[in-house]
Design an enzyme around this catalytic site. Structure first.
Site, mmCIF file in Angstrom:
data_model
loop_
_atom_site.group_PDB
_atom_site.id
_atom_site.type_symbol
_atom_site.label_atom_id
_atom_site.label_comp_id
_atom_site.label_asym_id
_atom_site.label_seq_id
_atom_site.Cartn_x
_atom_site.Cartn_y
_atom_site.Cartn_z
ATOM 1 N N ARG A 81 -11.000 3.210 -11.050
ATOM 2 C CA ARG A 81 -10.087 4.301 -10.700
ATOM 3 C C ARG A 81 -9.605 5.022 -11.963
ATOM 4 O O ARG A 81 -9.558 6.258 -12.006
ATOM 5 C CB ARG A 81 -8.896 3.726 -9.922
ATOM 6 N N CYS B 287 2.107 3.567 6.631
ATOM 7 C CA CYS B 287 3.563 3.706 6.781
ATOM 8 C C CYS B 287 4.040 3.406 8.194
ATOM 9 O O CYS B 287 4.665 2.390 8.444
ATOM 10 C CB CYS B 287 3.988 5.121 6.366
#
Length: 420
Positions: free
Chosen positions: A34, A255
């Site tokens: 990443r 979430c």
């Protein structure tokens, strides 16, 4: 002021880029691949373009802890998932706290952005910071909490355009944290009275949304048995000025499908057993299997054999026009259909094939819409409403007796056989 941003995912990277336009900012992540991608100007989450990364002229990236020791403000933005038993999994958060504790110096501030239950910052994270730094909380170092409000894939409500809740472990630190965020958030800030209040405010935002969606999902289950179209009912009810415009569907992501479990876990730990919140979770967690069973019932009515039937599922990400596959409940549809003996193909131009295979037990992904075999599927399920799917004629993909089930109400109801 030198900022270290720990965790460069959907939340951490946009925040790091915003700070990196103003302050010396170091983006830290343990994923070296990443880091290399970001150094080349590529963001696999597609939250930022190469040009937007270049605009953060004071932002650098590293996978080495030694590089963040020079910071005096540490912002931790790592995932806070649940385990297989729906209990909070604080492993990423606690490991990040260990790493920051090793780098912490006199007078430094550690700000948490990860969604947690009330009390987690001071009761779970601070002791780790003290242990690994050898410093004393609110004497040698301080903490803040400013919950993330990033909406993955949303190019309108970006990090600087969403009002930010802030807090600190002392009144002075609370003001410093608020001033810090105020310098990059054009929408402004709201300084909460304590860290626990800020933590609680965040966790109920998504719990409230989860409960509202559960209500309309339950309405869909009821109206489905009555032969009433739920969308027609909601449109009629929506003519009243204060009717809330929620729609039925799958509730996944990192979430809404997770945060209520953090709140209920904390509630149960202090002796209260939530009723409404967990009831909503049960309804929403069951929607994937409901969609699969409704599709199978329609296939039977149309004279289709179920065992060995070819079913195409459009979409695997947890929401439209976004590559985020975390906690996608589309997999519940896939798994249930496989239990019935169906051969399931999943098509999603947005999702990453390797990530899907890793996350969902080797699930193979069809990336190109053009490669779909027209007229060959016994059933088509529209699970995610990617804009790219608008070019599809759903009837053209299924056989003469094939059925179309539209989870999202994406196509006109004249083109489908069933929908939530």
């Amino acid at each position: 002021m030198r900022i270290a941003l720990v965790g460069l995912g959907y939340v951490g990277l946009p925040l790091a880029a915003a700070f990196g336009k103003v302050y010396e900012t170091i983006g830290f992540d343990i994923n070296e691949a990443r880091i290399e991608e970001l150094r080349r100007g590529y963001d696999r989450t597609l939250e930022l373009t190469t040009e937007q990364l270049k605009e953060a002229t004071k932002l650098s990236f590293t996978a080495s802890l030694d590089d963040i020791r020079s910071a005096n403000i540490y912002i931790i933005s790592v995932p806070t998932p649940v385990d297989q038993h729906k209990n909070p999994d604080l492993t990423p958060l606690l490991k990040a706290s260990q790493s920051v504790g090793k780098a912490l110096g006199q007078g430094d501030i550690v700000i948490y952005e990860s969604t947690v239950y009330p009390g987690c910052t001071e009761e779970d994270c601070v002791p780790i910071l003290e242990r690994f730094s050898g410093l004393k909380f609110n004497v040698d170092f301080f903490c803040g909490y400013s919950p993330e409000r990033i909406n993955p894939g949303d190019k309108e409500h970006t990090v600087s355009k969403i009002r930010k809740v802030t807090s600190g472990s002392t009144p002075e630190i609370a003001q410093q944290v608020d001033d810090l965020y105020k310098s990059i958030i054009t929408a402004g800030t709201y300084k909460a009275s304590s860290i626990k209040v800020a933590e609680a405010a965040k966790v109920i935002e998504n719990s409230q949304r989860d409960i509202n969606i559960a209500f309309v999902n339950e309405l869909s289950l009821i109206f489905g048995k009555m032969g009433i179209d739920t969308s027609d009912v909601l449109e009629a009810a929506g003519t009243k000025w204060n009717f809330l415009p929620f729609r039925p569907g799958l509730v996944g992501g990192h979430c809404i499908g997770v945060d209520p479990y953090y709140l209920t876990y904390k509630a149960e730990s202090i002796g209260y057993h939530p009723q409404v919140i967990l009831s909503g979770r049960r309804v929403n967690d069951g929607m994937g299997s409901y969609v699969a069973s409704q599709t199978v019932k329609l296939m039977i009515k149309h004279g289709n054999r179920i065992d060995g039937a070819k079913v195409l599922v459009l979409g695997i990400t947890f929401k439209e026009n976004c590559p985020d596959i975390r906690n996608s409940r589309v997999i519940d549809i896939v798994d249930e259909l496989r239990e019935f003996g169906c051969a399931v193909e999943v098509c999603d131009p947005w999702a990453n094939e390797a990530e899907v295979a890793h996350e969902y037990n080797g699930l193979k992904l069809t990336k190109e819409i053009a490669s779909l075999k027209r007229g060959s599927y016994d059933a088509l399920i529209v699970a995610v409403s990617h804009k790219l799917f608008a070019e599809i004629k759903p009837r053209s993909l299924v056989s003469e007796n094939g059925v179309v089930f539209d989870v999202k109400g994406f196509f006109d109801k004249s083109e489908v056989d069933g929908r939530l």
